[in-house]
Write an enzyme that holds these catalytic residues in place. Structure first.
Site, PDB file in Angstrom:
ATOM      1  N   SER A  82       1.556  15.005  -0.768  1.00 32.88           N
ATOM      2  CA  SER A  82       2.806  15.047  -1.528  1.00 32.88           C
ATOM      3  C   SER A  82       2.571  15.334  -3.012  1.00 32.88           C
ATOM      4  O   SER A  82       3.329  16.075  -3.630  1.00 32.88           O
ATOM      5  CB  SER A  82       3.541  13.717  -1.396  1.00 32.88           C
ATOM      6  OG  SER A  82       3.856  13.494  -0.050  1.00 32.88           O
ATOM      7  N   THR A  83       1.550  14.724  -3.603  1.00 31.90           N
ATOM      8  CA  THR A  83       1.297  14.938  -5.033  1.00 31.90           C
ATOM      9  C   THR A  83       0.074  15.838  -5.250  1.00 31.90           C
ATOM     10  O   THR A  83       0.067  16.674  -6.144  1.00 31.90           O
ATOM     11  CB  THR A  83       1.081  13.583  -5.759  1.00 31.90           C
ATOM     12  OG1 THR A  83       2.069  12.650  -5.327  1.00 31.90           O
ATOM     13  CG2 THR A  83       1.180  13.744  -7.251  1.00 31.90           C
ATOM     14  N   GLY A 125      -1.243   5.739  -5.943  1.00 29.40           N
ATOM     15  CA  GLY A 125      -0.267   5.809  -4.865  1.00 29.40           C
ATOM     16  C   GLY A 125      -0.293   4.615  -3.932  1.00 29.40           C
ATOM     17  O   GLY A 125       0.418   4.579  -2.941  1.00 29.40           O
ATOM     18  N   GLU A 126      -1.103   3.630  -4.258  1.00 33.27           N
ATOM     19  CA  GLU A 126      -1.178   2.414  -3.437  1.00 33.27           C
ATOM     20  C   GLU A 126      -0.587   1.277  -4.264  1.00 33.27           C
ATOM     21  O   GLU A 126      -0.856   1.172  -5.460  1.00 33.27           O
ATOM     22  CB  GLU A 126      -2.657   2.149  -3.148  1.00 33.27           C
ATOM     23  CG  GLU A 126      -2.932   1.304  -1.948  1.00 33.27           C
ATOM     24  CD  GLU A 126      -2.670   2.044  -0.648  1.00 33.27           C
ATOM     25  OE1 GLU A 126      -2.140   1.416   0.263  1.00 33.27           O
ATOM     26  OE2 GLU A 126      -3.002   3.251  -0.549  1.00 33.27           O
ATOM     27  N   ALA A 155      -3.547   4.429   9.434  1.00 34.10           N
ATOM     28  CA  ALA A 155      -4.009   4.365   8.057  1.00 34.10           C
ATOM     29  C   ALA A 155      -5.354   3.643   8.019  1.00 34.10           C
ATOM     30  O   ALA A 155      -5.620   2.756   8.840  1.00 34.10           O
ATOM     31  CB  ALA A 155      -2.989   3.616   7.210  1.00 34.10           C
ATOM     32  N   GLY A 167      -3.248  14.110   1.472  1.00 36.71           N
ATOM     33  CA  GLY A 167      -2.882  13.937   0.069  1.00 36.71           C
ATOM     34  C   GLY A 167      -3.804  12.991  -0.673  1.00 36.71           C
ATOM     35  O   GLY A 167      -4.928  12.718  -0.230  1.00 36.71           O
ATOM     36  N   ASP A 168      -3.299  12.473  -1.796  1.00 31.92           N
ATOM     37  CA  ASP A 168      -4.102  11.574  -2.631  1.00 31.92           C
ATOM     38  C   ASP A 168      -4.427  10.281  -1.888  1.00 31.92           C
ATOM     39  O   ASP A 168      -5.474   9.667  -2.133  1.00 31.92           O
ATOM     40  CB  ASP A 168      -3.347  11.258  -3.922  1.00 31.92           C
ATOM     41  CG  ASP A 168      -3.232  12.482  -4.817  1.00 31.92           C
ATOM     42  OD1 ASP A 168      -4.140  13.332  -4.767  1.00 31.92           O
ATOM     43  OD2 ASP A 168      -2.236  12.600  -5.548  1.00 31.92           O
ATOM     44  N   ARG A 214      10.518  12.450  -2.007  1.00 27.47           N
ATOM     45  CA  ARG A 214      10.824  11.027  -2.197  1.00 27.47           C
ATOM     46  C   ARG A 214      10.511  10.558  -3.617  1.00 27.47           C
ATOM     47  O   ARG A 214      11.157   9.665  -4.138  1.00 27.47           O
ATOM     48  CB  ARG A 214      10.061  10.174  -1.180  1.00 27.47           C
ATOM     49  CG  ARG A 214       8.537  10.130  -1.365  1.00 27.47           C
ATOM     50  CD  ARG A 214       7.875   9.419  -0.196  1.00 27.47           C
ATOM     51  NE  ARG A 214       6.422   9.285  -0.320  1.00 27.47           N
ATOM     52  CZ  ARG A 214       5.527  10.228  -0.065  1.00 27.47           C
ATOM     53  NH1 ARG A 214       5.945  11.433   0.317  1.00 27.47           N
ATOM     54  NH2 ARG A 214       4.235  10.003  -0.186  1.00 27.47           N
TER      55      ARG A 214
HETATM   56  C1  LIG Z   1      12.274  14.820 -16.067  1.00 29.73           C
HETATM   57  C2  LIG Z   1      11.056  15.222 -15.309  1.00 29.73           C
HETATM   58  C3  LIG Z   1      10.017  14.185 -15.285  1.00 29.73           C
HETATM   59  C4  LIG Z   1       8.763  14.591 -14.582  1.00 29.73           C
HETATM   60  C5  LIG Z   1       7.699  13.571 -14.773  1.00 29.73           C
HETATM   61  C6  LIG Z   1       6.510  13.954 -14.004  1.00 29.73           C
HETATM   62  C7  LIG Z   1       5.375  13.014 -14.178  1.00 29.73           C
HETATM   63  C8  LIG Z   1       4.389  13.309 -13.106  1.00 29.73           C
HETATM   64  C9  LIG Z   1       3.162  12.477 -13.216  1.00 29.73           C
HETATM   65  C10 LIG Z   1       2.362  12.585 -11.978  1.00 29.73           C
HETATM   66  C11 LIG Z   1       1.226  11.644 -11.970  1.00 29.73           C
HETATM   67  C12 LIG Z   1       0.476  11.795 -10.736  1.00 29.73           C
HETATM   68  C13 LIG Z   1      -0.538  10.732 -10.543  1.00 29.73           C
HETATM   69  C14 LIG Z   1      -0.963  10.724  -9.119  1.00 29.73           C
HETATM   70  C15 LIG Z   1      -0.484   9.869  -8.276  1.00 29.73           C
HETATM   71  C16 LIG Z   1      -0.808   9.940  -6.825  1.00 29.73           C
HETATM   72  O1  LIG Z   1      -2.034   9.315  -6.579  1.00 29.73           O
HETATM   73  C17 LIG Z   1       0.270   9.186  -6.074  1.00 29.73           C
HETATM   74  C18 LIG Z   1       0.067   9.307  -4.562  1.00 29.73           C
HETATM   75  O2  LIG Z   1       0.209  10.625  -4.157  1.00 29.73           O
HETATM   76  P1  LIG Z   1       0.364  11.025  -2.588  1.00 29.73           P
HETATM   77  O3  LIG Z   1       1.690  10.536  -2.112  1.00 29.73           O
HETATM   78  O4  LIG Z   1       0.241  12.507  -2.574  1.00 29.73           O
HETATM   79  O5  LIG Z   1      -0.744  10.370  -1.820  1.00 29.73           O
HETATM   80  N1  LIG Z   1       1.542   9.767  -6.408  1.00 29.73           N
HETATM   81  C19 LIG Z   1       2.470   9.071  -7.052  1.00 29.73           C
HETATM   82  O6  LIG Z   1       2.342   7.886  -7.325  1.00 29.73           O
HETATM   83  C20 LIG Z   1       3.701   9.814  -7.403  1.00 29.73           C
HETATM   84  C21 LIG Z   1       4.056   9.629  -8.799  1.00 29.73           C
HETATM   85  C22 LIG Z   1       5.097  10.658  -9.083  1.00 29.73           C
HETATM   86  C23 LIG Z   1       6.021  10.245 -10.059  1.00 29.73           C
HETATM   87  C24 LIG Z   1       7.058  11.300 -10.182  1.00 29.73           C
HETATM   88  C25 LIG Z   1       8.112  10.842 -11.027  1.00 29.73           C
HETATM   89  C26 LIG Z   1       9.226  11.829 -11.062  1.00 29.73           C
HETATM   90  C27 LIG Z   1      10.152  11.342 -12.091  1.00 29.73           C
HETATM   91  C28 LIG Z   1      11.431  12.053 -12.122  1.00 29.73           C
HETATM   92  C29 LIG Z   1      12.268  11.329 -13.157  1.00 29.73           C
HETATM   93  C30 LIG Z   1      13.504  12.012 -13.337  1.00 29.73           C
HETATM   94  C31 LIG Z   1      14.410  11.340 -14.278  1.00 29.73           C
HETATM   95  C32 LIG Z   1      15.655  12.111 -14.302  1.00 29.73           C
HETATM   96  C33 LIG Z   1      16.790  11.356 -14.842  1.00 29.73           C
HETATM   97  C34 LIG Z   1      18.070  12.065 -14.744  1.00 29.73           C
HETATM   98  N1  LIG Z   2      -2.471   8.594  11.314  1.00 29.03           N
HETATM   99  C1  LIG Z   2      -1.950   7.923  10.291  1.00 29.03           C
HETATM  100  N2  LIG Z   2      -0.852   7.149  10.443  1.00 29.03           N
HETATM  101  C2  LIG Z   2      -0.320   6.505   9.406  1.00 29.03           C
HETATM  102  N3  LIG Z   2      -0.803   6.545   8.148  1.00 29.03           N
HETATM  103  C3  LIG Z   2      -1.887   7.303   7.938  1.00 29.03           C
HETATM  104  C4  LIG Z   2      -2.518   8.024   8.992  1.00 29.03           C
HETATM  105  N4  LIG Z   2      -3.580   8.692   8.482  1.00 29.03           N
HETATM  106  C5  LIG Z   2      -3.615   8.399   7.167  1.00 29.03           C
HETATM  107  N5  LIG Z   2      -2.615   7.557   6.838  1.00 29.03           N
HETATM  108  C6  LIG Z   2      -2.248   7.010   5.515  1.00 29.03           C
HETATM  109  O1  LIG Z   2      -1.174   7.771   5.017  1.00 29.03           O
HETATM  110  C7  LIG Z   2      -1.107   7.655   3.622  1.00 29.03           C
HETATM  111  C8  LIG Z   2      -0.521   8.885   2.966  1.00 29.03           C
HETATM  112  O2  LIG Z   2      -1.276   9.984   3.308  1.00 29.03           O
HETATM  113  P1  LIG Z   2      -1.496  11.249   2.390  1.00 29.03           P
HETATM  114  O3  LIG Z   2      -2.339  12.179   3.204  1.00 29.03           O
HETATM  115  O4  LIG Z   2      -2.006  10.872   1.084  1.00 29.03           O
HETATM  116  O5  LIG Z   2      -0.060  11.893   2.273  1.00 29.03           O
HETATM  117  P2  LIG Z   2       1.030  11.871   1.101  1.00 29.03           P
HETATM  118  O6  LIG Z   2       0.467  12.699   0.005  1.00 29.03           O
HETATM  119  O7  LIG Z   2       2.232  12.507   1.701  1.00 29.03           O
HETATM  120  O8  LIG Z   2       1.246  10.459   0.679  1.00 29.03           O
HETATM  121  C9  LIG Z   2      -2.526   7.395   3.188  1.00 29.03           C
HETATM  122  O9  LIG Z   2      -2.540   6.261   2.378  1.00 29.03           O
HETATM  123  C10 LIG Z   2      -3.312   7.140   4.478  1.00 29.03           C
HETATM  124  O10 LIG Z   2      -4.020   5.939   4.375  1.00 29.03           O
END
Ligand SMILES: CCCCCCCCCCCCC/C=C/[C@@H](O)[C@H](COP(=O)(O)O)NC(=O)CCCCCCCCCCCCCCC
Ligand SMILES: Nc1ncnc2c1ncn2[C@@H]1O[C@H](COP(=O)(O)OP(=O)(O)O)[C@@H](O)[C@H]1O
Ligand SMILES: [Ca+2]
Length: 594
Positions: free
Chosen positions: A235-236, A546-547, A168, A191-192, A305
């Site tokens: 992931s997102t 996401g951090e 990372a 991802g993000d 997750r």
């Molecule tokens: C009942 C369905 C509810 C769906 C709600 C969806 C809300 C989604 C909002 C998404 C905001 C995204 C903002 C971006 C965040 C990303 O930077 C960040 C990192 O992404 P990476 O892992 O790809 O690197 N991603 C996140 O922090 C993930 C946030 C996602 C939150 C998803 C929450 C799902 C909630 C489901 C609730 C279900 C309740 C059901 C009760 C029976």
């Molecule tokens: N080789 C690596 N080993 C471990 N973590 C890493 C590596 N390369 C990048 N990362 C970290 O992994 C995290 C998640 O990566 P990302 O590509 O956003 O995937 P996801 O959307 O599944 O969270 C990032 O915060 C990044 O800093």
């Protein structure tokens, strides 16, 4: 932008159909002719969307094949197909093989088309630095890059230097410290979290070079020239989805190849007088912080997750006491509830360009004056709200993603220099579920009595420290956070293997990781007990793109158009067939409208 340009016209063959090919100004078109030489259908491609012109009959997928027939040439270009549900169109590589009456004419076509490309697309990238996170999302990043993206870069004559990350923050550190001369952009395949690494690298590097302190919350940050591209494999994939309209590697690769340019607002997050992190999509406390903290324990589930943790956290039914202050933008002029959508060539954003970068010349409109940048010192304008919240969050853009196609704030703008602040007060479980569910439907998620939304330039937050979790060390332990992930820029920059979101966890292979997960078991039970207990005073954490940031107090400020992505915003249906010049052609900061 019409320049004096090449014009050429001739008859050609496409398969067994006779065509009239025409290169005029910034478009290349071919019209099928019937037996009586009457026009039938026309296909028209703007030169800015031509990917390459090659002699002979050429195929690139699944493998490159060239049949060097001397009267043929092959045109590669951007082709769109519609999607549903308000998403942007999917782009794919269009390929047409033309046959000319003579070799001479073929050579002329190839030469003229290449001249047109040089003239109309001076800002396409030639050399890119690509970072692949092999562990992101479904762990397919390497495969995605090599099978679908690299062939497109090669076709377009782009040379790339590829770094497969081993830890990372490697990408961020590389951008901060290594020689970047000759690169026209940096790309992440991930991802993000990977995007965030590039964002921090690019902004940090630019400020270092300009001699600006990122820790100074009132510093006017230097906009970054180096473009960032995202090949979605996470992931997102929120940043990609919200700036391109889909999360599709081919679509994104084509935006990079043609050198599209989309400015993006960035929020700086400070804790006391230290920069904690930058964010573009989500700075959120409460529900989204808890979901993130919980999800880190289930990384092995991949993208699922978040849904799993979302359900767990939802069932815990928590709320947090705090004070939110914000610096509003006049809601008569721009509002998160005006039902507008920031689309490719957005007028609100292009007017903001003027306001943000050419203030002295044209700050005459009411809109410009009201949004007038960086007057955050005017204390009197701050609005204060106190209460118990399910969650509060700030987003600089819509934050749409496949989970929520309209996003956290559907009318937010990518590049208007403002962010939307959403306050969700404590409510009953059904009310909160209704609110969450509306993120996935067309119903207005702000039309609920316990939800407030404000368009802001800056915000400050202060949440009550948890009874047991009021010191940072305890927070770090209870949320299992490593030093780098805390966002202390100094620790984070120096922290190598140990720093970052996945930190040592992700780097551990197979067995070791399973062991780590078992050891986590106890902590997880403790965490959930804490989370679900009735002790309403325990603290949450911040989810910053996401951090995890474990602070009770932060201040945020939106920096208009601080970075640029290889993207063009979301094309609407009407725009799908309509072409416009890639706006990188326009030197400096401006948009071109279709
Ligand atoms: C009942 C369905 C509810 C769906 C709600 C969806 C809300 C989604 C909002 C998404 C905001 C995204 C903002 C971006 C965040 C990303 O930077 C960040 C990192 O992404 P990476 O892992 O790809 O690197 N991603 C996140 O922090 C993930 C946030 C996602 C939150 C998803 C929450 C799902 C909630 C489901 C609730 C279900 C309740 C059901 C009760 C029976
Ligand atoms: N080789 C690596 N080993 C471990 N973590 C890493 C590596 N390369 C990048 N990362 C970290 O992994 C995290 C998640 O990566 P990302 O590509 O956003 O995937 P996801 O959307 O599944 O969270 C990032 O915060 C990044 O800093
Ligand atoms: Ca914005």
């Amino acid at each position: 932008m019409e320049t004096e340009s090449v014009r050429m016209e001739s008859s050609v063959w496409l398969g067994n159909k006779r065509q009239r090919a025409l290169l005029s100004g910034w478009r290349f078109s071919w019209t099928e002719l019937d037996k009586k030489n009457r026009d039938k259908t026309t296909v028209s491609v703007p030169v800015s969307e031509v990917v390459a012109v090659q002699e002979g009959q050429v195929e690139i997928l699944p493998q490159k094949k060239v049949k060097d027939t001397e009267r043929d040439f092959t045109l590669f270009y951007v082709k769109r197909s519609k999607t549903s549900g308000g998403k942007g169109p999917l782009w794919s590589l269009g390929r047409s093989q033309f046959s000319c009456p003579s070799r001479d004419l073929r050579d002329q076509w190839v030469t003229q088309l290449r001249i047109a490309l040089k003239t109309h697309c001076p800002s396409r990238p030639h050399r890119l630095l690509v970072f692949i996170n092999p562990y992101g999302g479904k762990k397919k990043a390497q495969q995605i890059y090599h099978s679908t993206v690299a062939p497109l870069f090669e076709l377009a004559g782009i040379s790339s230097h590829v770094v497969v990350t081993e830890r990372a923050n490697q990408a961020r550190d590389h951008i901060l410290k290594k020689d970047l001369i000759g690169f026209d952009g940096v790309i992440c395949v991930g991802g993000d979290g990977m995007f965030s690494e590039l964002l921090h690298g690019v902004i940090g590097r630019t400020q270092q070079e300009a001699g600006i302190s990122e820790h100074d919350p009132s510093a006017m940050l230097q906009p970054c020239d180096l473009h960032i591209g995202i090949i979605p494999a996470g992931s997102t994939d929120c940043v990609c989805f919200a700036t391109v309209g889909v999360n599709d590697p081919v679509t994104s690769a084509l935006h990079i190849v043609i050198g599209d340019s989309q400015p993006l607002d960035v929020c700086s997050v400070h804790h006391r007088s230290t920069l904690a992190r930058y964010s573009v999509s989500l700075v959120g406390y409460g529900f989204y912080g808890d979901v993130l903290a919980e999800s880190e324990r289930h990384r092995w589930m991949g993208p699922l997750r978040y849904d799993y943790s979302g359900c767990l956290v939802y069932l815990c039914n928590r709320s947090y006491q705090g004070i939110v202050q914000y610096l509003p933008v006049d809601s008569q002029i721009t509002s998160p509830r005006d039902n507008s959508r920031c689309l490719s060539g957005c007028k609100v954003c292009s007017e903001s360009t003027e306001r943000l970068f050419h203030r002295s010349e044209s700050c005459s409109s009411l809109y410009s004056r009201q949004l007038g940048q960086y007057s955050i010192e005017s204390e009197g304008e701050w609005v204060s709200v106190e209460g118990r919240f399910r969650c509060v969050y700030l987003t600089c853009m819509s934050s749409s993603c496949p989970r929520s196609p309209k996003g956290l704030s559907p009318s937010a703008h990518l590049a208007d220099g403002t962010g939307d602040l959403i306050l969700v007060r404590n409510t009953n479980p059904l009310g909160f579920l209704t609110y969450l569910h509306r993120h996935t439907t067309t119903q207005d998620q702000f039309d609920l009595p316990f939800v407030e939304v404000h368009r802001v330039r800056a915000a400050r937050f202060c949440f009550s420290p948890g009874e047991e979790e009021d010191d940072e060390d305890h927070l770090k332990e209870s949320h299992n956070i490593t030093a780098g992930a805390l966002g202390d820029p100094e620790t984070a920059r120096e922290g190598d293997e140990e720093s970052g979101r996945l930190g040592s966890q992700q780097c551990l292979a197979g067995k070791q990781r399973d062991q780590g997960i078992k050891e986590d078991g106890r902590k997880k039970r403790d965490y959930l007990c804490g989370l679900c207990s009735n002790k309403q005073s325990a603290a949450s954490v911040w989810n910053c793109d996401g951090e995890i940031l474990p602070y009770n107090e932060i201040s945020c400020r939106v920096h208009g158009q601080l970075v640029r992505l290889f993207a063009r915003g979301i094309e609407d249906d009407a725009g799908s067939g309509k072409y416009r010049e890639g706006n990188r052609n326009c030197k400096g900061r401006c948009f071109l409208h279709s």
